[in-house]
Design a protein around this motif. Structure first.
Motif, PDB file in Angstrom:
ATOM      1  N   ALA A  44       0.980  -1.086  -0.072  1.00  0.00           N
ATOM      2  CA  ALA A  44      -0.053  -0.054   0.081  1.00  0.00           C
ATOM      3  C   ALA A  44       0.870   1.376   0.143  1.00  0.00           C
ATOM      4  CB  ALA A  44      -0.929  -0.110   1.149  1.00  0.00           C
ATOM      5  N   GLU A  45       2.106   1.250   0.704  1.00  0.00           N
ATOM      6  CA  GLU A  45       2.799   2.455   0.901  1.00  0.00           C
ATOM      7  C   GLU A  45       3.542   2.588  -0.578  1.00  0.00           C
ATOM      8  OE1 GLU A  45       3.963   2.583   5.524  1.00  0.00           O
ATOM      9  OE2 GLU A  45       4.869   0.855   4.330  1.00  0.00           O
ATOM     10  N   THR A  47       2.397   1.875  -3.532  1.00  0.00           N
ATOM     11  CA  THR A  47       1.327   2.423  -4.044  1.00  0.00           C
ATOM     12  C   THR A  47       1.207   3.860  -4.092  1.00  0.00           C
ATOM     13  OG1 THR A  47       0.197   0.123  -4.426  1.00  0.00           O
ATOM     14  CG2 THR A  47      -1.035   2.029  -4.978  1.00  0.00           C
ATOM     15  N   GLU A  48       1.299   3.979  -2.916  1.00  0.00           N
ATOM     16  CA  GLU A  48       0.796   5.606  -2.466  1.00  0.00           C
ATOM     17  C   GLU A  48       2.190   6.442  -3.150  1.00  0.00           C
ATOM     18  OE1 GLU A  48       1.237   7.969   1.619  1.00  0.00           O
ATOM     19  OE2 GLU A  48      -0.130   6.430   1.594  1.00  0.00           O
TER      20      GLU A  48
END
Length: 121
Positions: A44-45, A47-48
């Motif tokens: 997720a990080e 992707t961020e």
């Protein structure tokens, strides 16, 4: 009139060919890539930080399947002078940089390792 149209068309094509870039420019900037830390950063990080990957693959390494995210960036460095001297379609005028950035994830979704490369043509 026709000659003027041909010149305008050639100039338009030349401008379009100069400085074109495709892909994810963030992978060329350390301010983004240094935020991705092996053993800490999650999917997720990533992707961020970098956005969605260009391609996702799986590879079995030493009996363990790893998910690999691929990012790429291509920048054409052809100048107007290159086009004038060598012609629009000549391979001699093609100057570009190609970047690749791969993120390898462990089973639990944490970055395990990173590889990156740059190639100038």
């Amino acid at each position: 009139m026709r000659r003027l149209f041909e010149l305008a068309l050639l100039l338009g094509v030349s401008v379009c060919l100069i400085g074109c870039a495709t892909g994810n420019k963030r992978i060329t900037e350390e301010s983004y890539t240094k935020k991705i830390i092996a053993g800490e950063t999650t999917r997720a990080e990533v992707t961020e930080i970098l956005g969605k990957p260009w391609m996702v693959s799986e590879q079995t390494i030493e009996g363990e399947t790893k998910e690999i995210w691929f990012y790429q960036y291509h920048k054409d460095n052809t100048t107007f002078l290159d086009l004038v001297l060598f012609g629009v379609l000549s391979p001699m005028n093609m100057k570009s940089d190609m970047y690749s950035f791969q993120v390898y994830f462990s089973k639990n979704g944490i970055v395990e390792s990173i590889t990156q490369s740059r190639m100038s043509l």
